[in-house]
Design a protein around this motif. Structure first.
Motif, PDB file in Angstrom:
ATOM      1  N   THR A  44       0.846  -1.195   0.000  1.00  0.00           N
ATOM      2  CA  THR A  44       0.000   0.000   0.000  1.00  0.00           C
ATOM      3  C   THR A  44       0.878   1.241   0.000  1.00  0.00           C
ATOM      4  O   THR A  44       1.657   1.459   0.930  1.00  0.00           O
ATOM      5  N   SER A  45       0.770   2.042  -1.034  1.00  0.00           N
ATOM      6  CA  SER A  45       1.554   3.273  -1.131  1.00  0.00           C
ATOM      7  C   SER A  45       0.802   4.429  -0.480  1.00  0.00           C
ATOM      8  O   SER A  45      -0.398   4.338  -0.204  1.00  0.00           O
ATOM      9  N   VAL A  46       1.505   5.535  -0.272  1.00  0.00           N
ATOM     10  CA  VAL A  46       0.859   6.728   0.270  1.00  0.00           C
ATOM     11  C   VAL A  46      -0.214   7.219  -0.696  1.00  0.00           C
ATOM     12  O   VAL A  46      -1.275   7.689  -0.282  1.00  0.00           O
ATOM     13  N   ASP A  47       0.046   7.099  -1.999  1.00  0.00           N
ATOM     14  CA  ASP A  47      -0.966   7.493  -2.984  1.00  0.00           C
ATOM     15  C   ASP A  47      -2.208   6.611  -2.874  1.00  0.00           C
ATOM     16  O   ASP A  47      -3.340   7.100  -3.011  1.00  0.00           O
ATOM     17  N   ASP A  48      -2.016   5.314  -2.627  1.00  0.00           N
ATOM     18  CA  ASP A  48      -3.161   4.414  -2.425  1.00  0.00           C
ATOM     19  C   ASP A  48      -3.981   4.860  -1.218  1.00  0.00           C
ATOM     20  O   ASP A  48      -5.221   4.854  -1.248  1.00  0.00           O
ATOM     21  N   ILE A  49      -3.277   5.208  -0.151  1.00  0.00           N
ATOM     22  CA  ILE A  49      -3.941   5.641   1.076  1.00  0.00           C
ATOM     23  C   ILE A  49      -4.723   6.927   0.837  1.00  0.00           C
ATOM     24  O   ILE A  49      -5.881   7.066   1.255  1.00  0.00           O
ATOM     25  N   ALA A  50      -4.098   7.879   0.165  1.00  0.00           N
ATOM     26  CA  ALA A  50      -4.757   9.154  -0.115  1.00  0.00           C
ATOM     27  C   ALA A  50      -6.003   8.946  -0.975  1.00  0.00           C
ATOM     28  O   ALA A  50      -7.056   9.541  -0.717  1.00  0.00           O
ATOM     29  N   LYS A  51      -5.895   8.073  -1.974  1.00  0.00           N
ATOM     30  CA  LYS A  51      -7.038   7.806  -2.839  1.00  0.00           C
ATOM     31  C   LYS A  51      -8.159   7.123  -2.069  1.00  0.00           C
ATOM     32  O   LYS A  51      -9.341   7.476  -2.217  1.00  0.00           O
ATOM     33  N   ALA A  52      -7.815   6.137  -1.245  1.00  0.00           N
ATOM     34  CA  ALA A  52      -8.835   5.422  -0.473  1.00  0.00           C
ATOM     35  C   ALA A  52      -9.551   6.350   0.493  1.00  0.00           C
ATOM     36  O   ALA A  52     -10.770   6.256   0.683  1.00  0.00           O
ATOM     37  N   GLY A  53      -8.785   7.261   1.120  1.00  0.00           N
ATOM     38  CA  GLY A  53      -9.370   8.174   2.092  1.00  0.00           C
ATOM     39  C   GLY A  53      -9.973   9.430   1.498  1.00  0.00           C
ATOM     40  O   GLY A  53     -10.614  10.201   2.210  1.00  0.00           O
ATOM     41  N   GLY A  54      -9.769   9.633   0.189  1.00  0.00           N
ATOM     42  CA  GLY A  54     -10.307  10.819  -0.455  1.00  0.00           C
ATOM     43  C   GLY A  54      -9.625  12.098  -0.013  1.00  0.00           C
ATOM     44  O   GLY A  54     -10.251  13.164   0.057  1.00  0.00           O
ATOM     45  N   LEU A  55      -8.333  12.024   0.279  1.00  0.00           N
ATOM     46  CA  LEU A  55      -7.586  13.177   0.768  1.00  0.00           C
ATOM     47  C   LEU A  55      -6.358  13.438  -0.090  1.00  0.00           C
ATOM     48  O   LEU A  55      -5.838  12.522  -0.727  1.00  0.00           O
ATOM     49  N   GLY A  56      -5.886  14.656  -0.048  1.00  0.00           N
ATOM     50  CA  GLY A  56      -4.599  14.968  -0.635  1.00  0.00           C
ATOM     51  C   GLY A  56      -3.499  14.565   0.328  1.00  0.00           C
ATOM     52  O   GLY A  56      -3.731  14.367   1.520  1.00  0.00           O
ATOM     53  N   ARG A  57      -2.284  14.459  -0.185  1.00  0.00           N
ATOM     54  CA  ARG A  57      -1.156  14.056   0.660  1.00  0.00           C
ATOM     55  C   ARG A  57      -0.971  15.003   1.851  1.00  0.00           C
ATOM     56  O   ARG A  57      -0.710  14.565   2.973  1.00  0.00           O
ATOM     57  N   GLY A  58      -1.097  16.302   1.599  1.00  0.00           N
ATOM     58  CA  GLY A  58      -0.893  17.273   2.668  1.00  0.00           C
ATOM     59  C   GLY A  58      -1.887  17.099   3.797  1.00  0.00           C
ATOM     60  O   GLY A  58      -1.525  17.108   4.975  1.00  0.00           O
ATOM     61  N   SER A  59      -3.154  16.937   3.448  1.00  0.00           N
ATOM     62  CA  SER A  59      -4.185  16.744   4.463  1.00  0.00           C
ATOM     63  C   SER A  59      -3.981  15.432   5.201  1.00  0.00           C
ATOM     64  O   SER A  59      -4.211  15.332   6.406  1.00  0.00           O
ATOM     65  N   LEU A  60      -3.535  14.419   4.453  1.00  0.00           N
ATOM     66  CA  LEU A  60      -3.302  13.102   5.049  1.00  0.00           C
ATOM     67  C   LEU A  60      -2.228  13.183   6.125  1.00  0.00           C
ATOM     68  O   LEU A  60      -2.416  12.705   7.261  1.00  0.00           O
TER      69      LEU A  60
END
Length: 229
Positions: A44-60
């Protein structure tokens, strides 16, 4: 004009990009948990996490910290929920303890197939993947396993008190056996064994418990066949 420009700049700083209105951390944690269960920690990449959570990297990062911290948070939430769910299955009066042990096995057989995405247990995934990035995560997994084993042992002992299981049987040993069957059925389900076959496994495992005579179903006597021609 200069004041308007300054006010506009302040407004931009107060509203970080990539963070949706009405941001709900619990929903994000649930969505990210399913992503970790689907592809594992390493997959699971950070991009996967951001997409799953519906957030941008900064907000994440602002809301949860790094990937490791978010994984621990989702793992803790999953363990809390999983422990409570199994406790609800296993806790109760002595006279229904044996039924609850059977329910534990049946629910174990259906666990993967009842999930719309066929996801398995996050604790099992953690152990199989061999994730060692965080001692806290390892400790939480051990705690979860111990708590479920404790609920099982109490249920086995309740069945013993009621006279449905052999009073001399090793209650902790039975509990560990049932947990091993639970994890094994999950692996078989992920490998493609269907729910019907797994429920047969659950029934066979239940019949293999040290049931007392009173707990075993009475079988009808076999008909006598005459040798006369």
């Amino acid at each position: 004009m200069e004041r308007n420009v300054k006010n506009a700049g302040a407004a931009c700083r107060l509203a970080p990009m990539g963070r949706p209105p009405g941001f709900d951390k619990d929903k994000v944690v649930q969505a990210v948990e399913r992503q970790f269960r689907r592809s594992g920690y390493a997959g699971t990449s950070v991009d996967d996490i951001a997409k799953a959570g519906g957030l941008g990297r900064g907000s994440l990062y602002a809301a949860f910290g790094d990937k490791s911290k978010l994984y621990l948070r989702t793992l803790e939430a999953y363990c809390d929920r999983n422990e409570a769910a199994w406790a609800a299955v296993l806790e109760g009066p002595d006279d229904t303890a044996l039924e609850r042990l059977h329910a534990y096995l049946v629910k174990s057989a259906r666990f993967v197939h009842d999930d719309p995405d066929g996801l398995g247990c996050m604790v099992t995934g953690f152990v199989i993947e061999g994730v060692d990035h965080d001692p806290q995560a390892s400790a939480r997994v051990r705690q979860a396993l111990m708590r479920i084993e404790g609920s099982l042992t109490e249920c086995v002992q309740a069945a013993q008190r009621h006279g449905d299981l052999d009073a001399e049987a090793d209650a902790p040993g039975i509990s560990q056996l049932l947990m091993a069957i639970n994890r094994g059925m999950e692996v078989l389900a992920k490998a493609g064994l269907d729910a019907v076959a797994l429920e047969r496994v659950a029934d066979q495992a239940f019949e293999g418990l040290p049931l007392t005579a009173r707990a075993r179903p009475q079988q009808a006597p076999r008909p006598v066949v005459s040798d006369a021609s």
